[in-house]
Design a protein around this motif. Structure first.
Motif, PDB file in Angstrom:
ATOM      1  N   VAL A  90       0.318   5.251   1.157  1.00  0.00           N
ATOM      2  CA  VAL A  90      -0.550   6.238   1.796  1.00  0.00           C
ATOM      3  C   VAL A  90       0.295   7.469   2.096  1.00  0.00           C
ATOM      4  N   TRP A 137     -13.806   9.207  -1.422  1.00  0.00           N
ATOM      5  CA  TRP A 137     -12.612   9.174  -2.250  1.00  0.00           C
ATOM      6  C   TRP A 137     -12.956   9.512  -3.691  1.00  0.00           C
ATOM      7  N   TYR A 155      -5.265   4.531  -7.357  1.00  0.00           N
ATOM      8  CA  TYR A 155      -4.817   5.747  -6.675  1.00  0.00           C
ATOM      9  C   TYR A 155      -5.996   6.703  -6.515  1.00  0.00           C
ATOM     10  N   ARG A 191      -6.974  -0.854   6.341  1.00  0.00           N
ATOM     11  CA  ARG A 191      -7.561  -0.774   4.998  1.00  0.00           C
ATOM     12  C   ARG A 191      -7.865   0.681   4.641  1.00  0.00           C
ATOM     13  N   ARG A 192      -8.189   0.896   3.358  1.00  0.00           N
ATOM     14  CA  ARG A 192      -8.557   2.248   2.932  1.00  0.00           C
ATOM     15  C   ARG A 192      -9.732   2.727   3.788  1.00  0.00           C
ATOM     16  N   ASP A 223      -3.654   0.759  -3.149  1.00  0.00           N
ATOM     17  CA  ASP A 223      -3.260  -0.594  -2.789  1.00  0.00           C
ATOM     18  C   ASP A 223      -3.748  -1.559  -3.866  1.00  0.00           C
ATOM     19  N   HIS A 249      -7.455  -1.061  -4.619  1.00  0.00           N
ATOM     20  CA  HIS A 249      -7.956   0.273  -4.954  1.00  0.00           C
ATOM     21  C   HIS A 249      -6.949   1.021  -5.824  1.00  0.00           C
ATOM     22  N   HIS A 305       0.843  -1.195   0.000  1.00  0.00           N
ATOM     23  CA  HIS A 305       0.000   0.000   0.000  1.00  0.00           C
ATOM     24  C   HIS A 305       0.877   1.243   0.000  1.00  0.00           C
ATOM     25  N   PHE A 327      -7.786   4.043   9.395  1.00  0.00           N
ATOM     26  CA  PHE A 327      -6.670   3.287   8.829  1.00  0.00           C
ATOM     27  C   PHE A 327      -5.895   2.551   9.925  1.00  0.00           C
ATOM     28  N   HIS A 341      -4.320   7.406  -1.261  1.00  0.00           N
ATOM     29  CA  HIS A 341      -4.272   5.987  -0.935  1.00  0.00           C
ATOM     30  C   HIS A 341      -4.220   5.171  -2.223  1.00  0.00           C
TER      31      HIS A 341
END
Length: 139
Positions: free
Chosen positions: A65, A134, A85, A127-128, A80, A83, A63, A122, A78
């Motif tokens: 962040v 977002w 960007y 996790r996000r 990963d 997900h 990930h 977080f 964020h």
């Protein structure tokens, strides 16, 4: 759970100036927000110590962040494996912010208390964060 944050500090006296903080308790997030709001603090790279590595041989994280505080706004990005960007879907009047290895478009800044809530999420989940909205960004 633990998150670790590291960031540079702009300094004419020391080109390698920086700071860092490991957080294990939700209340400690407020200290990170205050420290990132200091005038010479750069964006912080943050990782969750409880997540699996993408590559254990190299230590590569799974990930990415980044958080920053500037001009009264908090910024968070964020990325990963689950997900693409993304940055926070923030206040439309917030300016863009560019820093070392960080690029936040205009409209992605939020109240620092919202950033703090996202970082607490977080810390707790690894996790996000789901407590914020977002928006994906194509560069």
């Amino acid at each position: 759970m633990t998150i670790t944050a590291v960031w540079s500090i702009a300094s004419t006296a020391d080109v390698n100036a920086g700071d860092g903080l490991s957080i294990t308790e939700p209340g400690e997030v407020d200290d990170l927000i205050r420290r990132l709001a200091e005038p010479n603090a750069g964006p912080a790279t943050i990782w969750h110590e409880g997540r699996e590595l993408a590559d254990s041989a190299t230590g590569m994280l799974d990930h990415d962040v980044v958080a920053a505080v500037s001009g009264g706004f908090g910024y968070l990005s964020h990325f990963d494996a689950d997900h693409d960007y993304a940055v926070l879907d923030g206040d439309p009047s917030s300016p863009g912010l560019s820093g070392e290895d960080a690029e936040f478009p205009a409209g992605s800044g939020v109240d620092p208390a919202v950033l703090a809530a996202a970082l607490r999420d977080f810390l707790e989940t690894g996790r996000r964060p789901k407590v914020v909205d977002w928006r994906e960004v194509d560069w």
